[in-house]
Design a protein around this motif. Structure first.
Motif, PDB file in Angstrom:
ATOM      1  N   GLY A 117      37.998  -6.219 -61.861  1.00  0.00           N
ATOM      2  CA  GLY A 117      39.230  -6.522 -61.937  1.00  0.00           C
ATOM      3  C   GLY A 117      40.165  -5.730 -62.743  1.00  0.00           C
ATOM      4  O   GLY A 117      41.568  -5.783 -62.718  1.00  0.00           O
ATOM      5  N   GLU A 118      39.761  -4.529 -63.418  1.00  0.00           N
ATOM      6  CA  GLU A 118      40.550  -3.499 -64.016  1.00  0.00           C
ATOM      7  C   GLU A 118      41.361  -2.586 -63.047  1.00  0.00           C
ATOM      8  O   GLU A 118      40.968  -2.240 -61.989  1.00  0.00           O
ATOM      9  CB  GLU A 118      39.772  -2.921 -65.114  1.00  0.00           C
ATOM     10  N   LYS A 119      42.397  -2.251 -63.438  1.00  0.00           N
ATOM     11  CA  LYS A 119      43.352  -1.482 -62.858  1.00  0.00           C
ATOM     12  C   LYS A 119      42.948   0.124 -62.928  1.00  0.00           C
ATOM     13  O   LYS A 119      42.512   0.340 -63.987  1.00  0.00           O
ATOM     14  CB  LYS A 119      44.880  -1.598 -62.923  1.00  0.00           C
ATOM     15  N   VAL A 120      43.130   0.907 -61.714  1.00  0.00           N
ATOM     16  CA  VAL A 120      42.612   2.348 -61.811  1.00  0.00           C
ATOM     17  C   VAL A 120      43.799   3.101 -60.851  1.00  0.00           C
ATOM     18  O   VAL A 120      44.024   2.388 -59.873  1.00  0.00           O
ATOM     19  CB  VAL A 120      41.290   2.480 -61.140  1.00  0.00           C
ATOM     20  N   MET A 121      44.153   4.136 -61.855  1.00  0.00           N
ATOM     21  CA  MET A 121      44.978   4.794 -60.887  1.00  0.00           C
ATOM     22  C   MET A 121      44.546   6.117 -60.490  1.00  0.00           C
ATOM     23  O   MET A 121      43.888   6.814 -61.177  1.00  0.00           O
ATOM     24  CB  MET A 121      46.359   5.190 -61.728  1.00  0.00           C
ATOM     25  N   LEU A 122      44.603   6.407 -59.366  1.00  0.00           N
ATOM     26  CA  LEU A 122      44.020   7.713 -58.789  1.00  0.00           C
ATOM     27  C   LEU A 122      45.067   8.749 -58.808  1.00  0.00           C
ATOM     28  O   LEU A 122      45.948   8.995 -58.230  1.00  0.00           O
ATOM     29  CB  LEU A 122      43.590   7.648 -57.258  1.00  0.00           C
ATOM     30  N   TYR A 123      45.035   9.660 -59.979  1.00  0.00           N
ATOM     31  CA  TYR A 123      46.104  10.415 -60.239  1.00  0.00           C
ATOM     32  C   TYR A 123      45.901  11.536 -59.729  1.00  0.00           C
ATOM     33  O   TYR A 123      45.495  12.834 -60.225  1.00  0.00           O
ATOM     34  CB  TYR A 123      46.175  10.578 -61.956  1.00  0.00           C
ATOM     35  N   LEU A 124      46.261  11.710 -58.334  1.00  0.00           N
ATOM     36  CA  LEU A 124      46.054  13.079 -57.499  1.00  0.00           C
ATOM     37  C   LEU A 124      46.947  14.129 -57.948  1.00  0.00           C
ATOM     38  O   LEU A 124      46.261  15.149 -57.719  1.00  0.00           O
ATOM     39  CB  LEU A 124      46.357  12.555 -56.037  1.00  0.00           C
TER      40      LEU A 124
ATOM     41  N   VAL B 263      29.234   1.668 -64.237  1.00  0.00           N
ATOM     42  CA  VAL B 263      29.614   2.826 -65.066  1.00  0.00           C
ATOM     43  C   VAL B 263      29.940   3.926 -64.163  1.00  0.00           C
ATOM     44  O   VAL B 263      29.286   4.302 -63.256  1.00  0.00           O
ATOM     45  CB  VAL B 263      28.248   3.261 -65.831  1.00  0.00           C
ATOM     46  N   PHE B 264      31.182   4.545 -64.175  1.00  0.00           N
ATOM     47  CA  PHE B 264      31.495   5.585 -63.383  1.00  0.00           C
ATOM     48  C   PHE B 264      31.985   6.991 -64.330  1.00  0.00           C
ATOM     49  O   PHE B 264      32.701   6.807 -65.336  1.00  0.00           O
ATOM     50  CB  PHE B 264      32.824   5.363 -62.648  1.00  0.00           C
ATOM     51  N   ASP B 265      31.509   7.984 -64.019  1.00  0.00           N
ATOM     52  CA  ASP B 265      31.604   9.264 -64.490  1.00  0.00           C
ATOM     53  C   ASP B 265      31.335   9.120 -66.032  1.00  0.00           C
ATOM     54  O   ASP B 265      32.084   9.635 -66.907  1.00  0.00           O
ATOM     55  CB  ASP B 265      33.122   9.742 -64.549  1.00  0.00           C
ATOM     56  N   GLY B 266      30.245   8.307 -66.372  1.00  0.00           N
ATOM     57  CA  GLY B 266      29.784   8.023 -67.648  1.00  0.00           C
ATOM     58  C   GLY B 266      30.614   6.977 -68.336  1.00  0.00           C
ATOM     59  O   GLY B 266      30.800   6.802 -69.757  1.00  0.00           O
ATOM     60  N   VAL B 267      31.631   6.395 -67.775  1.00  0.00           N
ATOM     61  CA  VAL B 267      32.441   5.390 -68.378  1.00  0.00           C
ATOM     62  C   VAL B 267      32.495   4.035 -67.880  1.00  0.00           C
ATOM     63  O   VAL B 267      32.223   3.784 -66.646  1.00  0.00           O
ATOM     64  CB  VAL B 267      34.046   5.604 -67.887  1.00  0.00           C
ATOM     65  N   ALA B 268      32.121   3.110 -68.907  1.00  0.00           N
ATOM     66  CA  ALA B 268      32.064   1.468 -68.424  1.00  0.00           C
ATOM     67  C   ALA B 268      33.306   0.954 -68.114  1.00  0.00           C
ATOM     68  O   ALA B 268      34.332   1.010 -68.645  1.00  0.00           O
ATOM     69  CB  ALA B 268      31.329   0.781 -69.538  1.00  0.00           C
ATOM     70  N   MET B 269      33.366   0.502 -66.950  1.00  0.00           N
ATOM     71  CA  MET B 269      34.478  -0.424 -66.318  1.00  0.00           C
ATOM     72  C   MET B 269      34.133  -1.623 -65.867  1.00  0.00           C
ATOM     73  O   MET B 269      33.130  -1.790 -65.464  1.00  0.00           O
ATOM     74  CB  MET B 269      35.321   0.540 -65.256  1.00  0.00           C
TER      75      MET B 269
ATOM     76  N   PHE C 157      35.899   0.779 -56.044  1.00  0.00           N
ATOM     77  CA  PHE C 157      37.367   0.685 -56.272  1.00  0.00           C
ATOM     78  C   PHE C 157      38.104   0.402 -55.088  1.00  0.00           C
ATOM     79  O   PHE C 157      38.151   1.132 -53.905  1.00  0.00           O
ATOM     80  CB  PHE C 157      37.605   2.458 -56.558  1.00  0.00           C
ATOM     81  N   SER C 158      38.247  -0.858 -55.193  1.00  0.00           N
ATOM     82  CA  SER C 158      39.002  -1.652 -54.203  1.00  0.00           C
ATOM     83  C   SER C 158      40.408  -1.430 -53.903  1.00  0.00           C
ATOM     84  O   SER C 158      41.304  -1.106 -54.942  1.00  0.00           O
ATOM     85  CB  SER C 158      38.715  -3.080 -54.219  1.00  0.00           C
TER      86      SER C 158
ATOM     87  N   GLY D  98      35.832  -2.933 -58.305  1.00  0.00           N
ATOM     88  CA  GLY D  98      35.352  -4.055 -57.459  1.00  0.00           C
ATOM     89  C   GLY D  98      34.073  -4.779 -58.230  1.00  0.00           C
ATOM     90  O   GLY D  98      33.807  -6.024 -57.866  1.00  0.00           O
ATOM     91  N   LYS D  99      33.430  -4.211 -59.263  1.00  0.00           N
ATOM     92  CA  LYS D  99      32.447  -4.864 -59.781  1.00  0.00           C
ATOM     93  C   LYS D  99      32.220  -3.914 -61.314  1.00  0.00           C
ATOM     94  O   LYS D  99      32.631  -3.004 -61.493  1.00  0.00           O
ATOM     95  CB  LYS D  99      31.016  -4.937 -58.921  1.00  0.00           C
ATOM     96  N   ASP D 100      31.549  -4.521 -62.213  1.00  0.00           N
ATOM     97  CA  ASP D 100      31.151  -3.958 -63.329  1.00  0.00           C
ATOM     98  C   ASP D 100      30.475  -2.380 -63.026  1.00  0.00           C
ATOM     99  O   ASP D 100      29.537  -2.755 -62.405  1.00  0.00           O
ATOM    100  CB  ASP D 100      30.392  -4.950 -64.295  1.00  0.00           C
TER     101      ASP D 100
END
Length: 420
Positions: free
Chosen positions: A325-332, A316-322, A79-80, A312-314
């Motif tokens: 280049g996809e955007k991710v929001m850390l919803y603190l 599987v995070f928390d059982g989810v394929a990402m 997660f860049s 940052g790379k293909d």
């Protein structure tokens, strides 16, 4: 963003995203979010997948659970924070004609390790707990002055008359920027944070505008140093090399954006809660030593920052394929309302024990200004409780809120019984 905000168009679902992980939520313009942000976030935590993809704002991932946010914050390889990769930035600069303005980056927040550490390290002592503690008297004096100016009126619009003025004036003074340009600087920050589309070209233009507004002061501090952060930064060495104007602009845009917006929203959420909880006000007036505990619980209950990341790379995070280049929001704000970490998360609990909140994020990008923010919040609450009678929300003027990368308060009208 205001309560009149319009939902953005929906983006098509990527093929690798299953229907079960799609949840329609616009973090900038969701109607319920703009009416009562953290009530809507509680609803998200209870009803949305802990990691989901939303089609709004170009389509992106949302991390809700405490575990997902904590782990992603610490995994900078997956997660860049670099919205433009070093390779793309180098190519972009090579394409620019000679004499083109520098492309500033909000450093170190838009760098990944190990480069991140080279630039964060020199700032550590500037924002250390010891350095921030030296500001206590000045912060308290300013807080008292702002509160006493409105005390006899029996009312105030808290955000413009207190919450904005306190941290912004403190930070402008620390940084060494002229106070008389406060309104201009705040407009730049609002414009920057209100954009739901992380288009690199638009981001570059906005950062260049911020840097241009600071450049004259930066150069003046180089030639005529004073007792402020800009002057101190000129004296630093980064990776063994003297600070350059480009370094200063990179540091400057980060400090400018972070310092002139975030804390005031925390103050708004905290003051709103106190205004709605007369029993808590009474308890803290009886025992002011508990204001520090209250500050921490208010930060947990009303966490307000939403850091963006890019896959940052293909993975599987928390059982989810990402996909890369996809955007991710850390919803603190959602992470700090996760019932798995905080029993009865919607309840304000002055006695709460257990895991600390992550309102200031976790990992290498944990908020550099957290010590200053804590100090400002606690001092403000102490002075409000010491100087004002019991204050409450003005029923004639309900609060207004905004979403986005900072879930904040636009207006907060408070009233109290003025003593004649």
């Amino acid at each position: 963003m205001t309560q009149a905000a319009t939902l953005t168009p929906t983006a098509p679902r990527p093929a690798h995203v299953p229907d079960a992980l799609v949840y329609d939520f616009d973090m900038f313009a969701d109607p319920a979010l703009l009416v009562d942000p953290h009530q809507r976030i509680l609803d998200l935590v209870r009803n949305a997948p802990p990691v989901f993809w939303t089609p709004r704002n170009g389509g992106h991932w949302m991390l809700l659970s405490h575990a997902a946010n904590f782990n992603a914050s610490r995994d900078t390889e997956s997660f860049s924070s670099e919205f433009i990769s070093p390779e793309k930035m180098k190519a972009l600069r090579a394409m620019m004609p000679p004499g083109s303005p520098h492309i500033p980056q909000a450093i170190p927040i838009n760098l990944d390790p190990p480069e991140h550490g080279k630039y964060r390290g020199p700032l550590q002592r500037v924002f250390s707990p010891k350095a921030m503690a030296l500001l206590t008297d000045d912060i308290r004096a300013l807080a008292r002055d702002l509160i006493l100016k409105v005390k006899d009126n029996g009312r105030c619009e808290f955000m413009t008359e207190i919450a904005e003025l306190l941290p912004v004036q403190v930070f402008l003074k620390m940084l060494g920027l002229p106070l008389e340009r406060q309104a201009e600087y705040r407009a730049l920050v609002r414009d920057h944070l209100a954009d739901s589309n992380l288009d690199p070209r638009k981001m570059i233009m906005k950062l260049q505008r911020v840097a241009a507004n600071m450049r004259d002061t930066m150069l003046e501090r180089r030639d005529n140093p004073r007792d402020d952060i800009l002057s101190l930064l000129w004296k630093l060495e980064i990776d063994g090399k003297p600070t350059t104007l480009e370094d200063m602009e990179n540091y400057g845009v980060l400090l400018f954006i972070a310092g002139l917006d975030t804390v005031m929203n925390g103050m708004g959420h905290g003051a709103r809660h106190l205004a709605r909880d007369q029993a808590l006000q009474q308890e803290l007036r009886r025992d002011p030593t508990r204001v520090g505990d209250a500050t921490e619980e208010l930060l947990r209950r009303y966490t307000f920052t939403v850091p963006p990341r890019f896959v940052g790379k293909d993975i599987v995070f928390d059982g989810v394929a990402m996909k890369k280049g996809e955007k991710v929001m850390l919803y603190l704000p959602a992470a700090d309302l996760d019932a798995k970490e905080y029993p009865d998360p919607d309840r304000f609990d002055l006695q709460r024990e257990g895991k600390p909140h992550i309102a200031f994020n976790a990992g290498p990008h944990r908020c550099l200004g957290s010590h200053l923010a804590r100090l400002e919040l606690q001092v403000l609450y102490e002075e409000m409780l010491a100087l004002l009678p019991a204050f409450r929300l003005d029923p004639q003027h309900p609060p207004r809120f905004h979403g986005g990368h900072v879930v904040g308060v636009d207006t907060l009208h408070l009233v109290w019984d003025a003593q004649v």
